[in-house]
Design a protein around this motif. Structure first.
Motif, PDB file in Angstrom:
ATOM      1  N   THR A   1      33.760   9.691  68.093  1.00  0.00           N
ATOM      2  CA  THR A   1      32.532  10.349  67.660  1.00  0.00           C
ATOM      3  C   THR A   1      32.826  11.770  67.201  1.00  0.00           C
ATOM      4  N   LEU A   2      31.936  12.314  66.406  1.00  0.00           N
ATOM      5  CA  LEU A   2      32.055  13.693  65.957  1.00  0.00           C
ATOM      6  C   LEU A   2      31.496  14.639  67.010  1.00  0.00           C
ATOM      7  N   GLY A   3      32.186  15.789  67.194  1.00  0.00           N
ATOM      8  CA  GLY A   3      31.702  16.804  68.108  1.00  0.00           C
ATOM      9  C   GLY A   3      31.070  17.971  67.387  1.00  0.00           C
ATOM     10  N   GLU A   4      31.334  18.064  66.077  1.00  0.00           N
ATOM     11  CA  GLU A   4      30.758  19.094  65.219  1.00  0.00           C
ATOM     12  C   GLU A   4      30.743  18.539  63.800  1.00  0.00           C
ATOM     13  N   THR A   5      30.147  19.306  62.902  1.00  0.00           N
ATOM     14  CA  THR A   5      30.257  18.978  61.479  1.00  0.00           C
ATOM     15  C   THR A   5      31.739  18.960  61.105  1.00  0.00           C
ATOM     16  N   THR A   6      32.163  17.927  60.399  1.00  0.00           N
ATOM     17  CA  THR A   6      33.577  17.705  60.144  1.00  0.00           C
ATOM     18  C   THR A   6      33.856  17.618  58.654  1.00  0.00           C
ATOM     19  N   ASP A   7      34.938  18.292  58.246  1.00  0.00           N
ATOM     20  CA  ASP A   7      35.324  18.359  56.841  1.00  0.00           C
ATOM     21  C   ASP A   7      36.694  17.710  56.670  1.00  0.00           C
ATOM     22  N   VAL A   8      36.759  16.649  55.867  1.00  0.00           N
ATOM     23  CA  VAL A   8      38.017  15.959  55.571  1.00  0.00           C
ATOM     24  C   VAL A   8      38.342  16.194  54.100  1.00  0.00           C
ATOM     25  N   ASP A   9      39.406  16.935  53.837  1.00  0.00           N
ATOM     26  CA  ASP A   9      39.731  17.284  52.453  1.00  0.00           C
ATOM     27  C   ASP A   9      40.463  16.176  51.712  1.00  0.00           C
ATOM     28  N   GLY A  10      41.011  15.202  52.451  1.00  0.00           N
ATOM     29  CA  GLY A  10      41.700  14.081  51.822  1.00  0.00           C
ATOM     30  C   GLY A  10      40.889  12.809  51.982  1.00  0.00           C
ATOM     31  N   THR A  11      41.491  11.795  52.617  1.00  0.00           N
ATOM     32  CA  THR A  11      40.835  10.507  52.773  1.00  0.00           C
ATOM     33  C   THR A  11      40.497  10.228  54.239  1.00  0.00           C
ATOM     34  N   LEU A  12      39.442   9.457  54.436  1.00  0.00           N
ATOM     35  CA  LEU A  12      39.040   8.981  55.754  1.00  0.00           C
ATOM     36  C   LEU A  12      39.254   7.471  55.786  1.00  0.00           C
ATOM     37  N   THR A  13      40.026   6.995  56.792  1.00  0.00           N
ATOM     38  CA  THR A  13      40.351   5.573  56.879  1.00  0.00           C
ATOM     39  C   THR A  13      40.063   5.071  58.290  1.00  0.00           C
ATOM     40  N   VAL A  14      39.314   3.994  58.399  1.00  0.00           N
ATOM     41  CA  VAL A  14      39.059   3.350  59.688  1.00  0.00           C
ATOM     42  C   VAL A  14      39.728   1.987  59.645  1.00  0.00           C
ATOM     43  N   CYS A  15      40.863   1.872  60.357  1.00  0.00           N
ATOM     44  CA  CYS A  15      41.607   0.612  60.402  1.00  0.00           C
ATOM     45  C   CYS A  15      41.168  -0.238  61.585  1.00  0.00           C
ATOM     46  N   ALA A  16      41.000   0.389  62.740  1.00  0.00           N
ATOM     47  CA  ALA A  16      40.579  -0.309  63.954  1.00  0.00           C
ATOM     48  C   ALA A  16      39.891   0.698  64.859  1.00  0.00           C
ATOM     49  N   GLY A  17      38.888   0.254  65.581  1.00  0.00           N
ATOM     50  CA  GLY A  17      38.078   1.147  66.388  1.00  0.00           C
ATOM     51  C   GLY A  17      36.730   1.361  65.727  1.00  0.00           C
ATOM     52  N   TYR A  18      35.825   1.991  66.442  1.00  0.00           N
ATOM     53  CA  TYR A  18      34.466   2.215  65.960  1.00  0.00           C
ATOM     54  C   TYR A  18      34.279   3.710  65.729  1.00  0.00           C
ATOM     55  N   PHE A  19      34.033   4.090  64.488  1.00  0.00           N
ATOM     56  CA  PHE A  19      33.791   5.490  64.141  1.00  0.00           C
ATOM     57  C   PHE A  19      32.283   5.694  64.076  1.00  0.00           C
ATOM     58  N   ASP A  20      31.740   6.406  65.061  1.00  0.00           N
ATOM     59  CA  ASP A  20      30.295   6.542  65.233  1.00  0.00           C
ATOM     60  C   ASP A  20      29.856   7.941  64.829  1.00  0.00           C
ATOM     61  N   VAL A  21      29.112   8.033  63.740  1.00  0.00           N
ATOM     62  CA  VAL A  21      28.562   9.322  63.316  1.00  0.00           C
ATOM     63  C   VAL A  21      27.062   9.390  63.542  1.00  0.00           C
ATOM     64  N   SER A  22      26.458   8.289  63.979  1.00  0.00           N
ATOM     65  CA  SER A  22      24.999   8.246  64.099  1.00  0.00           C
ATOM     66  C   SER A  22      24.479   8.866  65.385  1.00  0.00           C
ATOM     67  N   SER A  23      25.257   8.739  66.487  1.00  0.00           N
ATOM     68  CA  SER A  23      24.746   9.222  67.776  1.00  0.00           C
ATOM     69  C   SER A  23      24.674  10.734  67.822  1.00  0.00           C
ATOM     70  N   SER A  24      25.538  11.420  67.109  1.00  0.00           N
ATOM     71  CA  SER A  24      25.544  12.886  67.132  1.00  0.00           C
ATOM     72  C   SER A  24      24.835  13.490  65.932  1.00  0.00           C
ATOM     73  N   ASN A  25      24.814  12.743  64.831  1.00  0.00           N
ATOM     74  CA  ASN A  25      24.185  13.200  63.590  1.00  0.00           C
ATOM     75  C   ASN A  25      24.807  14.472  63.024  1.00  0.00           C
ATOM     76  N   TYR A  26      26.053  14.740  63.357  1.00  0.00           N
ATOM     77  CA  TYR A  26      26.735  15.862  62.718  1.00  0.00           C
ATOM     78  C   TYR A  26      27.123  15.476  61.300  1.00  0.00           C
ATOM     79  N   GLY A  27      27.209  16.493  60.433  1.00  0.00           N
ATOM     80  CA  GLY A  27      27.547  16.251  59.053  1.00  0.00           C
ATOM     81  C   GLY A  27      29.020  15.869  58.878  1.00  0.00           C
ATOM     82  N   LEU A  28      29.299  15.058  57.886  1.00  0.00           N
ATOM     83  CA  LEU A  28      30.650  14.625  57.569  1.00  0.00           C
ATOM     84  C   LEU A  28      30.860  14.742  56.077  1.00  0.00           C
TER      85      LEU A  28
END
Length: 318
Positions: free
Chosen positions: A286-313
């Motif tokens: 999960t995100l703990g703050e608004t997060t900035d990824v300057d390259g690529t974001l890849t989810v291969c395995a696991g659950y990437f949850d951005v909804s529970s915190s509602n921080y910006g991505l």
């Protein structure tokens, strides 16, 4: 020459010279069969090392030394000098086992394992000689000066996977500058103890796996390849290298459902960010703050949850 008995090493000296091929064979024991001090200054031929060679002082000036064919080990026994830096090139040892208070007299290149055990210690000296190790780095010494890095650079290189047991953190176990420069597929993994780097930690090539252990005191981190972490570790740098490299979150592999908070830094947070949980979909990131990824974001395995915190991505590279 073969060393199977203890010599009087306080005055004894073997000078290895000439242009012929020669072999130096130790007694095969870490505790017996010590040879006199060794000085190497060959004009030709190859000196081949074999077995475990126990001695107090080693001085290399010139010549070809083959330490790896026979998987040799240099065992340093006393408060003496280990000098593998010649006049025009630095010789490579295979394995080095430090059993006394050893001071470097030149740059140290170890193609195999470096071991510091018992109450022994290794210091890079006030000359700040560099240390390169391709195999495992293992400190089990209880000395408070098990490894004194001064202002030296330690490079963990080689093409094979290896582990690093630092023995602890703080003075006597820490690094000033540590560089990971392995082949791109090789993994350098922390084991047992955390990592203490007072200056700069650099991943030039290869994977550094924290394996659940913390990195302390480091203020500068440079990443050109991959930092692998479970997600619960503490890292000490506040500004990340966000123009290159990958952070790979993998969880702890315990088959249980775990939740990890993605780390944030001052400014841009990541270049490439990957989630590849060993436990598959049971682990959540999960995100703990608004997060900035300057390259690529890849989810291969696991659950990437951005909804529970509602921080910006923000993802620049897709």
């Amino acid at each position: 020459m073969t060393g199977t008995s203890d010599f009087d090493t306080s005055t004894g000296l073997i000078e290895i010279t000439g242009s012929a091929n020669q072999t130096l064979t130790g007694g095969g024991s870490l505790t017996a069969g010590k040879v006199p001090n060794i000085e190497i200054d060959k004009s030709g031929g190859t000196l081949t090392l074999s077995s475990i060679i126990r001695l107090d002082r080693w001085t290399y000036t010139a010549g070809t030394v083959d330490a790896t064919t026979n998987d040799s080990t240099i065992r340093c026994c006393a408060s003496e000098t280990l000098d593998g830096q010649g006049t025009s090139a630095t010789m490579a040892f295979d394995n080095v086992d430090v059993g006394g208070s050893t001071t470097l007299g030149g740059n140290l290149d170890v193609d195999g394992d470096l071991i510091i055990s018992g109450t022994a210690g290794l210091t890079t000296s006030s000359s700040n000689y560099s240390v390169n190790v391709a195999g495992n780095w293992t400190i089990t010494s209880t000395s408070t000066t098990a490894f004194v890095s001064n202002s030296s650079t330690v490079t963990w290189d080689g093409s094979s996977n290896a582990t690093m047991t630092t023995g602890g953190t703080g003075t006597g176990y820490d690094f000033q500058t540590l560089t990971i420069n392995k082949s791109s597929s090789a993994v350098a993994t922390l084991a047992t103890n955390g990592l203490d780097v007072d200056g700069t930690l650099t991943i030039s090539a290869g994977v550094l796996s924290l394996a659940g252990l913390n990195v302390t005191t480091t203020t500068t981190f440079s990443n050109s390849d991959t930092l692998r972490l479970q997600g619960g570790e503490t890292v000490s740098w506040t500004t990340n290298d966000a123009d290159s490299g990958t952070y790979n979150y993998v969880g702890d592999g315990d088959s249980a459902a775990d939740t990890y908070t993605v780390k944030n830094f001052t400014g841009a947070d990541y270049y490439h960010l990957t989630f590849n949980a060993t436990d598959g979909t049971t682990d959540t990131f999960t995100l703990g703050e608004t997060t900035d990824v300057d390259g690529t974001l890849t989810v291969c395995a696991g659950y990437f949850d951005v909804s529970s915190s509602n921080y910006g991505l923000t993802v620049a590279g897709g």
